[in-house]
Scaffold this motif. Structure first.
Motif, short mmCIF file in Angstrom:
data_model
loop_
_atom_site.label_atom_id
_atom_site.label_comp_id
_atom_site.label_asym_id
_atom_site.label_seq_id
_atom_site.Cartn_x
_atom_site.Cartn_y
_atom_site.Cartn_z
N HIS A 143 35.25 14.05 25.48
CA HIS A 143 34.72 14.06 26.57
C HIS A 143 34.76 15.23 27.55
O HIS A 143 33.83 15.57 28.38
CB HIS A 143 35.34 12.85 27.63
N HIS A 196 32.18 13.70 36.55
CA HIS A 196 33.28 13.73 35.64
C HIS A 196 34.22 14.65 36.55
O HIS A 196 35.53 14.60 36.21
CB HIS A 196 32.82 14.62 34.42
N TRP A 252 28.43 3.93 36.13
CA TRP A 252 29.86 4.39 36.82
C TRP A 252 30.06 3.16 37.88
O TRP A 252 29.22 2.54 38.30
CB TRP A 252 29.65 5.49 37.50
N ASP A 275 34.05 5.90 34.70
CA ASP A 275 32.93 6.17 33.60
C ASP A 275 32.81 5.20 32.83
O ASP A 275 33.72 4.74 32.03
CB ASP A 275 33.34 7.65 32.82
N HIS A 287 30.53 6.91 25.51
CA HIS A 287 31.26 7.95 25.05
C HIS A 287 32.75 7.98 25.66
O HIS A 287 33.49 8.75 25.18
CB HIS A 287 30.59 9.21 25.23
#
Ligand SMILES: [Fe+2]
Length: 259
Positions: free
Chosen positions: A82, A132, A181, A219, A223
């Motif tokens: 990530h 992120h 999100w 998140d 992934h």
């Protein structure tokens, strides 16, 4: 693993055979390990400090803990991929998208607040970079529990209670269809709101349903959890509460309400 098992079986058989030949009538008990020795891991976990984005206006924020620091809630491999692949990818693509434009000299917040929502390269990668960067900061080892001080009061006043916050946030994260999100946001009136956004959008963007300054984000792209949780997004959401760094969230709340 197969090789290890075969080798182990061969050693045991050879030892037993020799033992029988030497002392047919004097069998001795031989200490045998209960489990074959595990194969040494061949893939070493990288170090987040070694990860660098290509040159450009924006650099990745340092991950303030090791890849395995959030395990078992978020496993090390997921964190490594990530951070070092997805996050770096968004950063490089953002830098490429703004190169030579007037966005190069703006902060990421300025870029996203004034975003042309049709500029998909900046929308996706600028959002990915910002989201992120915040995500890493609002988690940490020894996280979890509940906030205290002004943030705790605000959650009680604006959302009813901490349990209500959790219910709303879990709902926002669970019901975000596909990638996206969940957010805890300080809105333009200084009130806390819970919301969600698709893809890499966020509440800073002009198109957001609830606009404001994010202070906590989760998140829910696959992934972020699929390696460990597969399709069980609710389990990942529950685990997230164990790693929230409420001190950092409180700092973001203070900064957002001081504006
Ligand atoms: Fe992600």
């Amino acid at each position: 693993m197969k090789k290890v098992k075969v080798l182990f079986a061969a050693i045991v058989l050879t030892t037993a055979f020799q033992s029988c030949k030497e002392n047919d009538n004097d069998l001795k008990e031989v200490e045998v390990p209960s489990e074959p020795v595990e194969e040494t891991a061949t893939t070493e976990m990288g170090n987040p400090a070694d990860v660098k984005a290509d040159g450009g206006s924006f650099q990745i924020v340092a991950l303030p803990y090791a890849y395995d620091a959030l395990a078992p809630n978020i496993d090390a491999k997921t964190m490594e991929v990530h951070y070092s692949k997805h996050y770096v990818g968004y950063t490089n693509k953002l830098n490429k998208a703004i190169k030579g434009t007037d966005l190069e000299n703006k902060s990421i917040e300025e870029i996203l607040k004034g975003l042309d929502m049709n500029n998909t390269a900046v929308r996706n990668n600028g959002g990915g970079y910002y989201n992120h960067s915040l995500f890493w900061e609002v988690m940490g080892p020894n996280g979890g529990g509940e906030p205290s001080g002004k943030l705790a009061e605000a959650i009680n006043n604006d959302l009813g209670s901490f349990e209500n916050f959790k219910t709303q946030f879990t709902d926002a994260a669970s019901k975000q269809f596909g990638s996206g999100w969940a957010w805890l946001v300080v809105d333009k009136d200084g009130k806390l709101k819970v919301t969600n956004t698709p893809n890499q959008d966020n509440p800073l963007m002009p198109g957001a349903e609830v606009q404001g300054t994010p202070i906590l984000g989760l998140d829910v792209w696959e992934h972020a959890y699929y390696l460990n949780y597969q399709n069980k997004r609710p389990e990942y959401i529950n685990a997230f509460y164990n790693v929230i760094n409420w001190e950092n969230v409180a700092k973001k709340y203070d900064a957002a309400t001081a504006q």
